[in-house]
Write a protein that holds these residues in place. Sequence first.
Motif, mmCIF file in Angstrom:
data_model
loop_
_atom_site.group_PDB
_atom_site.id
_atom_site.type_symbol
_atom_site.label_atom_id
_atom_site.label_comp_id
_atom_site.label_asym_id
_atom_site.label_seq_id
_atom_site.Cartn_x
_atom_site.Cartn_y
_atom_site.Cartn_z
ATOM 1 N N TYR A 188 -1.714 -1.691 -3.964
ATOM 2 C CA TYR A 188 -1.748 -3.101 -4.344
ATOM 3 C C TYR A 188 -2.659 -3.853 -3.386
ATOM 4 C CZ TYR A 188 2.615 -1.886 -6.743
ATOM 5 O OH TYR A 188 3.567 -1.310 -7.538
ATOM 6 N N GLN A 189 -3.205 -4.944 -3.872
ATOM 7 C CA GLN A 189 -3.919 -5.846 -2.989
ATOM 8 C C GLN A 189 -3.135 -7.149 -2.919
ATOM 9 O OE1 GLN A 189 -7.987 -6.783 -3.987
ATOM 10 N NE2 GLN A 189 -8.373 -7.652 -1.957
ATOM 11 N N ALA A 190 -2.851 -7.546 -1.707
ATOM 12 C CA ALA A 190 -2.070 -8.765 -1.537
ATOM 13 C C ALA A 190 -2.916 -9.969 -1.957
ATOM 14 C CB ALA A 190 -1.638 -8.909 -0.079
ATOM 15 N N SER A 191 -2.312 -10.805 -2.697
ATOM 16 C CA SER A 191 -3.023 -12.001 -3.146
ATOM 17 C C SER A 191 -2.219 -13.258 -2.870
ATOM 18 C CB SER A 191 -3.330 -11.903 -4.651
ATOM 19 O OG SER A 191 -2.133 -11.711 -5.373
ATOM 20 N N GLY A 192 -1.182 -13.154 -2.193
ATOM 21 C CA GLY A 192 -0.381 -14.317 -1.882
ATOM 22 C C GLY A 192 0.936 -13.882 -1.306
ATOM 23 N N ASP A 193 1.765 -14.827 -1.015
ATOM 24 C CA ASP A 193 3.063 -14.487 -0.447
ATOM 25 C C ASP A 193 3.884 -13.708 -1.459
ATOM 26 O OD1 ASP A 193 2.388 -15.757 1.838
ATOM 27 O OD2 ASP A 193 3.373 -17.650 1.309
ATOM 28 N N ASN A 194 4.260 -12.552 -1.017
ATOM 29 C CA ASN A 194 5.091 -11.698 -1.857
ATOM 30 C C ASN A 194 4.496 -11.487 -3.234
ATOM 31 O OD1 ASN A 194 7.045 -11.250 0.098
ATOM 32 N ND2 ASN A 194 8.090 -13.151 -0.410
ATOM 33 N N ASP A 195 3.205 -11.470 -3.283
ATOM 34 C CA ASP A 195 2.545 -11.256 -4.555
ATOM 35 C C ASP A 195 1.429 -10.243 -4.330
ATOM 36 O OD1 ASP A 195 1.925 -11.375 -7.158
ATOM 37 O OD2 ASP A 195 0.884 -13.307 -7.078
ATOM 38 N N ALA A 196 1.193 -9.437 -5.306
ATOM 39 C CA ALA A 196 0.183 -8.410 -5.136
ATOM 40 C C ALA A 196 -0.342 -7.989 -6.493
ATOM 41 C CB ALA A 196 0.764 -7.205 -4.398
ATOM 42 N N ARG A 197 -1.539 -7.433 -6.460
ATOM 43 C CA ARG A 197 -2.175 -6.992 -7.693
ATOM 44 C C ARG A 197 -2.319 -5.475 -7.636
ATOM 45 N NH1 ARG A 197 -7.745 -6.396 -9.094
ATOM 46 N NH2 ARG A 197 -8.319 -7.126 -7.011
ATOM 47 N N LEU A 198 -1.862 -4.838 -8.667
ATOM 48 C CA LEU A 198 -1.933 -3.378 -8.698
ATOM 49 C C LEU A 198 -3.372 -2.944 -8.925
ATOM 50 C CD1 LEU A 198 -0.479 -0.620 -8.764
ATOM 51 C CD2 LEU A 198 -0.257 -0.920 -11.250
ATOM 52 N N LEU A 199 -3.873 -2.166 -7.965
ATOM 53 C CA LEU A 199 -5.241 -1.670 -8.076
ATOM 54 C C LEU A 199 -5.305 -0.266 -8.641
ATOM 55 C CD1 LEU A 199 -6.793 -2.781 -4.652
ATOM 56 C CD2 LEU A 199 -7.026 -3.877 -6.878
ATOM 57 N N TRP A 200 -4.332 0.511 -8.282
ATOM 58 C CA TRP A 200 -4.412 1.922 -8.655
ATOM 59 C C TRP A 200 -3.026 2.526 -8.641
ATOM 60 C CZ3 TRP A 200 -3.093 6.002 -5.378
ATOM 61 C CH2 TRP A 200 -3.377 7.276 -5.871
ATOM 62 N N GLU A 201 -2.850 3.487 -9.498
ATOM 63 C CA GLU A 201 -1.596 4.221 -9.520
ATOM 64 C C GLU A 201 -1.895 5.659 -9.891
ATOM 65 O OE1 GLU A 201 1.276 2.652 -12.167
ATOM 66 O OE2 GLU A 201 2.844 4.077 -11.633
ATOM 67 N N GLY A 202 -1.272 6.541 -9.203
ATOM 68 C CA GLY A 202 -1.523 7.943 -9.506
ATOM 69 C C GLY A 202 -0.406 8.820 -9.001
ATOM 70 N N ASP A 203 -0.378 9.989 -9.594
ATOM 71 C CA ASP A 203 0.660 10.937 -9.186
ATOM 72 C C ASP A 203 0.354 11.562 -7.836
ATOM 73 O OD1 ASP A 203 2.031 10.466 -11.495
ATOM 74 O OD2 ASP A 203 1.057 12.094 -12.583
ATOM 75 N N GLN A 204 -0.929 11.650 -7.549
ATOM 76 C CA GLN A 204 -1.322 12.245 -6.290
ATOM 77 C C GLN A 204 -2.316 11.318 -5.603
ATOM 78 O OE1 GLN A 204 -2.809 16.189 -6.947
ATOM 79 N NE2 GLN A 204 -0.762 17.046 -7.216
ATOM 80 N N LEU A 205 -2.219 11.271 -4.315
ATOM 81 C CA LEU A 205 -3.120 10.396 -3.586
ATOM 82 C C LEU A 205 -4.565 10.828 -3.720
ATOM 83 C CD1 LEU A 205 -0.995 9.889 -0.394
ATOM 84 C CD2 LEU A 205 -1.768 8.101 -1.922
ATOM 85 N N SER A 206 -4.760 12.087 -3.933
ATOM 86 C CA SER A 206 -6.137 12.551 -4.068
ATOM 87 C C SER A 206 -6.809 11.935 -5.288
ATOM 88 C CB SER A 206 -6.172 14.078 -4.168
ATOM 89 O OG SER A 206 -5.373 14.516 -5.247
ATOM 90 N N GLY A 207 -6.009 11.453 -6.203
ATOM 91 C CA GLY A 207 -6.594 10.816 -7.366
ATOM 92 C C GLY A 207 -7.439 9.611 -7.005
ATOM 93 N N TRP A 208 -7.080 9.009 -5.892
ATOM 94 C CA TRP A 208 -7.875 7.856 -5.461
ATOM 95 C C TRP A 208 -9.292 8.265 -5.097
ATOM 96 C CZ3 TRP A 208 -7.895 2.711 -5.190
ATOM 97 C CH2 TRP A 208 -8.834 2.113 -4.334
#
Lengths: 285, 179
Positions: free
Chosen positions: A198-218
Amino acid sequence: MKPIDLFEAMNDLPPDILLSAEAHRSDTPARPPRRRLNLAQSGWFAAGISLFVALGVFVTLVKVMNHAADNPASGLAPNGTVADALAGFTTPSTTSSTGQDRGYEVQFGFPDTAVPLAQLPNDTAHLTCGTWGVPLFMGLLSGTWMDKDGMWVGLDADINPLFFLGIETTLYLEVGTDSALKLSLPDATVQNGSFRLYQASGDNDARLLWEGDQLSGWCQPGEDGESRTLNTGVFYLTIPLTQYGATVDGKTEVWYYEAAVRLVVTDKQPHRQETSGEAETGDET
Amino acid sequence: MQDHDIVQLFFNRDERAIAETRDKYGTYCSCIAAGVLSSHEDAEECVSDTWLRAWQTIPPQSPASLKAYLGKLCRCLAIDRYRHLHRHKRNRELECVLTELDDVCPEEPVTDGLKEALTDFLRGLEPLDRDLFVGRYWYAYPPEKLAEEQGLSRGAVNTRLMRTRNKLREYLQKEGYTI
């Protein structure tokens, strides 16, 4: 003269005196040597074998639990919210959870990484103080997360590849030369669940950038064919840790855990230690 | 391989001399180093240094007893290392040995005369007492080990060592040393 000088002065004793004592010692023992040493060695050997067997049984049990969690019908899949994930605390996937505090009670050196987002420090973050490790007998991530002020600040992941009974534990971060934080993560199937960034965009708020089963997916190129990098900002990486259950009054309770890692990427050229793969950032801008 | 054959390898600058020496006297030197140094790693390094020192000194040295020569080399190196390390790493057993020797330490510096006096004193002892003394104060073996090897109780070993130290103190005082 000091005693050590007298001790040293005896170096010049004649060889016949030295060897007489040694010969008497080694050749003509007054009585048979005890078998204590052998027994001790046998004890250690037996203890080692027992430990190894126990280890194998335990790992097998953990794997069985993980396998059960893979089954959608089991209802064990994580269902935490973004806020939950960022907070890095327990997300009860079934009923009767004792709450997030239970997450701190996991044994085997599980780190106290579950810190609500609001408690995360907003000032300088140095990703240098943490140490990750994986107990051989569990697939859990563990480590310390404290900075020099004793505050949880982020991640210093430095795990060497460890292939032990099928547990793969490689996970590390590195700072790229373009002042962006690259996630360079070999296959790290830590536990069942999803890694999320996630990228933080405010207090207790975040934007999902990526999701994957394995970190290598990044590390794999995105749909546009470009490598993924992080620009400056504050990010949170959630890592699925483990899930386990307990039976209370005939009812099985299952908890799912995630740890949130706060990553601060700055424009400042970071320092990098080539040998350890440690990641470090400068002051937050 | 016989000692004189190993010495000949040293003289021929044949590197097999190191391997043969290590095989034959590795355990012996390890025991000596371990008696002085508390760390296993330090002791092993000391033993390795012993082989190197032997390589450097044979020739010109041609020891009549290779075992005793190596033992002395190892002990010297271990003491040097102990002096270097003792501020940080204390060998509890050696500290005990040195404490016991404190009772018989002359105020005068070490001289050849003192070394000769020590030798004469030891030659005048009964074999058992001499072996116990050398085992304790040369090899730095713990009393338990000496007791086991000599078939004595630990108390008997300590008593004999104490009496021998008392004899040594009286002997040295008669020889004119101040204790």
